[in-house]
Design an enzyme around this catalytic site. Sequence first.
Site, PDB file in Angstrom:
ATOM      1  N   TYR A  51       2.742  12.042 -11.038  1.00 54.69           N
ATOM      2  CA  TYR A  51       2.908  13.313 -10.429  1.00 54.69           C
ATOM      3  C   TYR A  51       3.638  14.016 -11.123  1.00 54.69           C
ATOM      4  CZ  TYR A  51       0.213  11.278  -6.263  1.00 54.69           C
ATOM      5  OH  TYR A  51      -0.630  10.943  -5.642  1.00 54.69           O
TER       6      TYR A  51
ATOM      7  N   LYS B  75       0.144  -1.766 -12.784  1.00 54.32           N
ATOM      8  CA  LYS B  75      -1.099  -2.305 -13.349  1.00 54.32           C
ATOM      9  C   LYS B  75      -0.943  -2.319 -15.113  1.00 54.32           C
ATOM     10  CE  LYS B  75      -5.789  -2.484 -13.317  1.00 54.32           C
ATOM     11  NZ  LYS B  75      -6.251  -3.444 -12.517  1.00 54.32           N
TER      12      LYS B  75
ATOM     13  N   ASP C  47      -4.716  -3.236  -7.576  1.00 55.52           N
ATOM     14  CA  ASP C  47      -6.067  -3.318  -6.957  1.00 55.52           C
ATOM     15  C   ASP C  47      -5.802  -4.569  -6.244  1.00 55.52           C
ATOM     16  OD1 ASP C  47      -5.569  -4.577  -9.585  1.00 55.52           O
ATOM     17  OD2 ASP C  47      -7.375  -4.619  -9.954  1.00 55.52           O
TER      18      ASP C  47
ATOM     19  N   ASP D 239       2.041   5.993  -3.310  1.00 60.58           N
ATOM     20  CA  ASP D 239       1.383   7.246  -2.283  1.00 60.58           C
ATOM     21  C   ASP D 239       0.120   6.501  -1.870  1.00 60.58           C
ATOM     22  OD1 ASP D 239       0.763   9.505  -1.109  1.00 60.58           O
ATOM     23  OD2 ASP D 239       0.383  10.551  -3.083  1.00 60.58           O
TER      24      ASP D 239
ATOM     25  N   ASP E 245      -0.497   4.928   2.141  1.00 64.67           N
ATOM     26  CA  ASP E 245      -1.399   5.341   3.404  1.00 64.67           C
ATOM     27  C   ASP E 245      -2.296   4.344   3.851  1.00 64.67           C
ATOM     28  OD1 ASP E 245      -0.547   7.894   2.839  1.00 64.67           O
ATOM     29  OD2 ASP E 245      -2.408   8.709   2.577  1.00 64.67           O
TER      30      ASP E 245
END
Length: 366
Positions: free
Chosen positions: A140, A195, A227, A251, A255
């Site tokens: 970001y 990752k 993942d 982020d 959620d």
Amino acid sequence: MKPVYEIAVVHGDGIGPEVCAAAVQVVKAALGPGSPLHFSEYPAGAEHFLKTGQSFPEPTFQACREADAILHGAGGLPGVIHPDGTEAGLDFTLRLRFELDLYANIRPVRLFEGVPSPLSGVKAGDIDYIILRENSEGLYAARGSGALLRGEVAVDTLVQTRSGIERIARKAFELARQSGGAPRDGVRRVTCCDKANVLRSYAFFRSVFDEVAKDYPDIATEHALVDAMAMYLVVKPGHFNVIVSENMFGDILSDLAAATVGGMGMAPSAEIGAANGFFQAAHGSAPDIAGKGIANPYGTILSAASMLDWLGHKHGDERLNQAAARIRRVTEDCLANGLLSTDLKGRASTSEITRSVCDRLTAGRD
């Protein structure tokens, strides 16, 4: 003379004004007469952009920078975008994060008594962990600086620095030390989510995390690929205590985590740096229910409690920490007694929830 703390309040868009006003009322009720907080309101967001062509006026930014803390409702509206396609309503949040160096995004994930979870067999107390999202770097950080070449190639750069990783890793271990450990086994544990098996930037994140971990031998550590983590948060949420990750991964995962504890309306967040603190629920502006009086204010109320805690610890003001604890206790009682908003499969309106929380807080002071 007792200090006065200046709180910059930015209501924002959609349900933002409703939930933000609820949180302000609750904080005032918790502190009572002689409250050391002074609230000042400032404009920003997509609606302000539509009216003025500015999504984040400079006077609002200066007020936020100088305030003792910032309380926000929600930002953004569908279709309100800049020429480059990015959302105008996000300017407020993102500029504060990067320019005020709010590097630690703390998102508690807790299942309360009385709140239904979509996970089978999971009950209150089984889910209670923190997702710590690095807030100033990662993918970001490329916002506004990426490249779009000839309408054919788009490039954004993922940025990771040693100092940025070190400080967020240390924050994760400190949060674990302050906690009661994971619900399933009571172990104080930090999980590094990355990752690293594919990208050098994440392998670097992991290697720096491992270096920092050596300074915290009392805290258990582990690694999880992002993942796999998306699966683990569903199948074994009780295992986790503190999860630390890069900006975008944090982020997304937060959620998913919110969905396991009742949804985005139950998702408070605190974004803090060395000098400034910014507090808002993690949900969006939900314009489809704005003005209907049914928005869930609990996430913003709990974010405001985090604001009081942060201010109290920063300034050594026990009044604020005590008020934060009362807000959390009363919120827990209200939820356990069935005061649920429509997103929690209840019938209570925003005003009913706010009034009940405030009444209980006022009665508790008498």
